[in-house]
Design an enzyme around this catalytic site. Structure first.
Site, PDB file in Angstrom:
ATOM      1  N   LYS A 113      -1.901   6.446  -3.608  1.00 21.24           N
ATOM      2  CA  LYS A 113      -1.247   5.395  -4.386  1.00 21.24           C
ATOM      3  C   LYS A 113      -2.199   4.232  -4.678  1.00 21.24           C
ATOM      4  O   LYS A 113      -2.011   3.504  -5.640  1.00 21.24           O
ATOM      5  CB  LYS A 113      -0.009   4.885  -3.654  1.00 21.24           C
ATOM      6  CG  LYS A 113       0.982   5.980  -3.246  1.00 21.24           C
ATOM      7  CD  LYS A 113       2.082   6.152  -4.227  1.00 21.24           C
ATOM      8  CE  LYS A 113       3.179   7.131  -3.837  1.00 21.24           C
ATOM      9  NZ  LYS A 113       2.794   8.365  -3.159  1.00 21.24           N
ATOM     10  N   ASP A 114      -3.213   4.067  -3.842  1.00 16.45           N
ATOM     11  CA  ASP A 114      -4.203   3.015  -4.100  1.00 16.45           C
ATOM     12  C   ASP A 114      -4.904   3.211  -5.440  1.00 16.45           C
ATOM     13  O   ASP A 114      -5.359   2.237  -6.037  1.00 16.45           O
ATOM     14  CB  ASP A 114      -5.290   3.020  -3.008  1.00 16.45           C
ATOM     15  CG  ASP A 114      -4.756   2.550  -1.658  1.00 16.45           C
ATOM     16  OD1 ASP A 114      -3.853   1.712  -1.631  1.00 16.45           O
ATOM     17  OD2 ASP A 114      -5.263   3.056  -0.633  1.00 16.45           O
TER      18      ASP A 114
END
Ligand code: PLP
Length: 496
Positions: A113-114
């Site tokens: 998700k980063d």
């Protein structure tokens, strides 16, 4: 350059610029924003193969976010993909037993998700400036674990924003929970709800769709936006790493120009695999899109039968970020295979919200030929982790293991020998207990951080900063609520 506009999957009229769609997150009619047309890659594979991750990201994003200036976009990219990542490559490939694991977990919170959430805050604040928005942007997010922390890390202390994260109490790993409740930043607020992820997500959607509340917020100088993977500002940055992976394999002589590759994606909300589908539609030579599920195999059943049916038991697994029964981003694919027919898509989505299921037509099902779905049970997932570790020493997390196992099933089913990229979505340090238990049940008696050190030893990998940071961090968030109290607690935080 061609201007790309966005429209809702649920209405036939009205288009928005990219920056407007990013600001809104979700369309007023409840639909998701999709590009009116998917742009084609302009740079050749040869050119892409000489580029850094940041340069490839720019090549992809400039086509989708055509109302951003070069300076604006490059600025966002530079702020996102910097030393928060522990490798200059940003998304390195690891070759293990003939497959390529695309490691998307080298960012601030050691999960994929980063890749999108490190850039979204900058896309949002830039979009706000471009559109003369004076309100404070309030990010509301429901998380099954990883989104929450990645969004908190992305938005913490970003001027002009606040972020509120809801997670299902008991539905995330202890390390995920600790990462969230220790989050710093005066503009952050973390709440555990009594309920599962789908209830959290439905609650957030209800707040977004509440027009009266929106008016009240506007008068107080706030407006909501979303960091969930429904925001087009999250989807597009994810397209970049598939292009990067292809270019990298080409540069290393593992692929010739135009040679097809398959991708395997451990799937929950259908964002990551949809990004691969968009990459394919941009002209990247992707052949099969292999959708891997855990025991919550709604998507596998959907690809098999053409019936999407969420009426089933919700199963808590060791890959909690995939414990999802409503894959929100699938709507974008449904819209596409319905011939971009918003009316048809709305009917299906209505059916989903009233009956919990819908059936696609045989013509639509034909459009899914690029996809292959399968799933891995809990036992198979654990065996995959252990098997690969025993044979090669490579340690993968539970989500990646689901994908890796499904990849084996796919090859056994089809004998397809295309070069294959497996999206590796989390560091094994994020799900240490499940990973170590899979390798040897004897580890179950150890404490969480003892396990971290043991994993570091047996896998010969340095403990990531994201874990070191929370070892001794203090809990800062102690908020709980029922699923039907989410709106109240949002107000309490904003109007405090
Ligand atoms: C979010 C997440 C997934 C699922 O990705 P989607 O884009 O929601 O399909 C898989 N693995 C991990 C570790 C995640 O955090």
């Amino acid at each position: 350059m061609k201007e790309i506009l966005y429209r809702s999957t649920r209405s036939t009229e009205g288009t928005l610029k990219a920056s407007e769609a990013i600001l809104k997150g979700l369309a007023d009619d409840g639909g998701l924003f999709v590009p009116v047309e998917i742009p084609k890659l302009e740079a050749s594979v040869e050119e892409l193969s000489k580029m850094s991750y940041q340069e490839v990201a720019y090549e992809v994003m400039k086509l989708f976010f055509s109302d951003f200036t070069e300076e604006e976009l490059k600025n966002c990219i530079a702020k996102a993909y910097d030393s928060k990542f522990d490798t200059e490559e940003i998304a390195p490939l690891a070759e293990v037993e003939g497959a390529y694991y695309l490691e998307l977990f080298h960012g601030a919170t050691i999960a994929f998700k980063d890749m999108a959430l490190s850039i979204l805050p900058h896309l949002l604040t830039t979009s706000a400036k471009k559109n003369n928005v004076k309100n404070k942007i309030v990010i509301l997010t429901a998380t099954s674990g990883d989104t929450g922390k990645a969004a908190l890390a992305g938005f913490a202390d970003v001027e002009g924003t606040s972020i509120i994260v809801f997670y299902p109490n008991g539905g995330v790993s202890p390390i995920q929970e600790k990462q969230m409740v220790t989050q710093k930043g005066d503009n952050t607020f973390v709440v555990a709800i009594e309920g599962n992820f789908d209830q959290a997500q439905s609650g957030v959607k209800a707040i977004f769709n509440n027009k009266e509340l929106a008016k009240e917020m506007d008068e107080a100088g706030f407006q909501f936006s979303s960091a969930n993977s429904i925001n087009i500002g999250r989807l597009v940055p994810q397209v970049a790493y598939y292009v990067y992976a292809y270019a990298k394999l080409y540069a290393e002589g593992k692929l010739s120009d135009g040679q097809k590759m398959n991708v395997v994606v451990p799937t929950g909300n259908f964002g990551n695999i949809l990004a691969a589908y968009y990459a394919k539609n941009m002209g990247l030579p992707i052949d099969k899109l292999i959708c891997a599920s855990n025991d919550n195999k709604v998507l596998y059943d959907f690809f098999e039968t053409g019936c999407y049916d969420k009426n089933r038991e919700f199963i808590l697994t060791t890959s909690p970020s995939m414990d999802i029964l409503i894959s929100s981003n699938l709507e974008r694919l449904i819209y596409k295979i319905a011939g971009e027919d918003a009316v048809k898509n709305s009917e299906l989505m209505n059916s989903l919200s009233t009956t919990g299921k819908y059936d696609i037509t045989p013509e639509m099902k034909k459009e899914l030929a690029d996809f292959y779905g399968n799933y891995a049970t809990e036992a198979e997932t654990a065996e995959e982790i252990k098997g690969v570790y025993d044979r090669t020493g490579y340690v993968m997390d539970t989500h990646t293991a689901v994908a890796s196992c499904v990849y084996r099933k796919y090859v056994a089913d089809t004998k397809d020998d295309n070069v294959t990229v497996i999206a590796s979505t989390a560091s094994p340090f994020k799900f240490t207990r499940s990973v170590m238990n899979a390798i040897d049940p004897k580890y179950d008696s150890m404490g969480d951080f003892e396990l971290v050190d043991e994993l570091s030893k047996i896998g010969n990998i340095k403990v990531p900063n994201a874990i070191e940071e929370i070892r001794n961090a203090e809990r800062r968030h102690n908020n709980f609520c029922k699923a039907d109290e989410m709106e109240d607690i949002v107000k309490k935080f904003l109007f405090k």
